[in-house]
Design an enzyme around this catalytic site. Structure first.
Site, PDB file in Angstrom:
ATOM      1  N   LYS A   1       0.982   4.576   6.980  1.00 48.40           N
ATOM      2  CA  LYS A   1       0.306   5.293   5.974  1.00 48.40           C
ATOM      3  C   LYS A   1       1.001   6.706   6.184  1.00 48.40           C
ATOM      4  O   LYS A   1       1.824   7.163   6.660  1.00 48.40           O
ATOM      5  CB  LYS A   1      -1.179   5.409   5.916  1.00 48.40           C
ATOM      6  CG  LYS A   1      -1.849   4.091   6.048  1.00 48.40           C
ATOM      7  CD  LYS A   1      -2.055   3.427   4.771  1.00 48.40           C
ATOM      8  CE  LYS A   1      -2.922   2.080   4.869  1.00 48.40           C
ATOM      9  NZ  LYS A   1      -2.777   1.316   3.576  1.00 48.40           N
TER      10      LYS A   1
ATOM     11  N   SER B   1       0.724  -1.293  -0.072  1.00 43.18           N
ATOM     12  CA  SER B   1      -0.172  -0.012   0.176  1.00 43.18           C
ATOM     13  C   SER B   1       0.785   1.339  -0.134  1.00 43.18           C
ATOM     14  O   SER B   1       0.419   2.338  -0.006  1.00 43.18           O
ATOM     15  CB  SER B   1      -1.067   0.045   1.148  1.00 43.18           C
ATOM     16  OG  SER B   1      -0.155   0.131   2.194  1.00 43.18           O
TER      17      SER B   1
END
Length: 276
Positions: free
Chosen positions: A117, A42
């Protein structure tokens, strides 16, 4: 008798040594740096599957999330049970404010797993995606083409994840291509993002970040379940300040194989690489 006494004393000394080693390791991991393996794609191409890094836990101070979770016989012990005295809304000590663009490890607000993230939205920001372009407070961020990101289409890491490709379905061993862009956030920080084509999450409504919360996105925009997705469907949603664990600054080690022991899969060019 003396021999048995000496043997018992030796065993007890070993037990004490192991105990204090675990205590010291636990304190180090709780207060200073926490190891983290990258399990998914990701955050490509900033972070690759198999990258290993230490998270700086001093960067934002300490909260209940600073205590590592523990697995006992397959059971997850909630970190708030260990650091209950720091549990509560936005409870941190020695805290400092994260900056937009930081790469952060945080505790998922629902299931308690650790995610990594990039911080995109600060409290009060209005975040939206339009045609795959990030909008912050009504203005599109600068996004400049930066060539292709090419990797082999093959199972990656211990979970044997196969990458998604912009060039469609390809065979094992073929080039898997994604478009790369350089995105510049308000304040001037730039980083690479990847795109594989039109996706549902390329167009969203406006997310207004509540006070005491943050909005996160993955750099591999079309392969990231992040704050664009509600927690009810497995997304991250808005992340409370107290859920931040620490900041990632540098890759220490990287392996493209199923195990770090597979030395022939080590990515030597990524050792000690700084993160943007």
């Amino acid at each position: 008798m003396a021999s048995e006494t000496q043997k018992g004393s030796s065993i007890w000394e070993t037990v004490k040594t192991v105990f204090w080693a675990l205590v010291i390791a636990g304190i180090f991991r709780t207060l200073f740096f926490q190891p983290f393996w990258i399990p998914s794609g990701s955050m490509k191409d900033t972070l690759l599957i198999g990258d290993f890094l230490f998270v700086n836990k001093m960067a934002y101070g300490y909260s209940y999330a600073s205590c590592p979770s523990i697995r006992l016989g397959g059971l997850n012990v909630d970190a708030s049970d260990i650091c209950g005295w720091l549990d509560g809304d936005n409870t941190r000590i020695l805290g400092s404010t994260p900056e937009r663009g930081d790469i952060i490890v945080f505790r998922h607000p629902v299931d308690g797993t650790d995610f990594i993230k990039r911080l995109i939205g600060l409290p009060g920001d209005r975040i939206q995606m339009r045609g795959g372009v990030l909008q912050i407070n009504g203005a599109a961020v600068e996004m400049v083409p930066a060539g292709d990101f090419v990797e082999e289409f093959a199972p990656q890491g211990p979970m044997r994840i196969r990458p998604r490709c912009a060039n469609g379905a390809v065979g094992l061993g073929a080039d898997c291509i994604k478009q790369r862009y350089t995105e510049t956030l308000p304040g001037g920080r730039s980083h690479a993002i990847l795109d594989i084509g039109p996706q549902r999450a390329d167009n969203t409504g406006v997310f207004t970040v509540p006070e005491g919360h943050y909005f996160f996105m993955g750099d591999n925009r079309d392969n990231s379940t992040d704050s664009r997705f509600p927690q009810a469907v497995g997304g991250v949603g808005f992340v409370p300040y107290e859920n931040l664990i620490g900041r990632a600054n540098r890759v220490i080690f990287s392996s493209a194989g199923r195990s770090m022991l597979a030395f022939w899969t080590w990515r030597g060019d990524r050792f000690f690489e700084g993160l943007e």
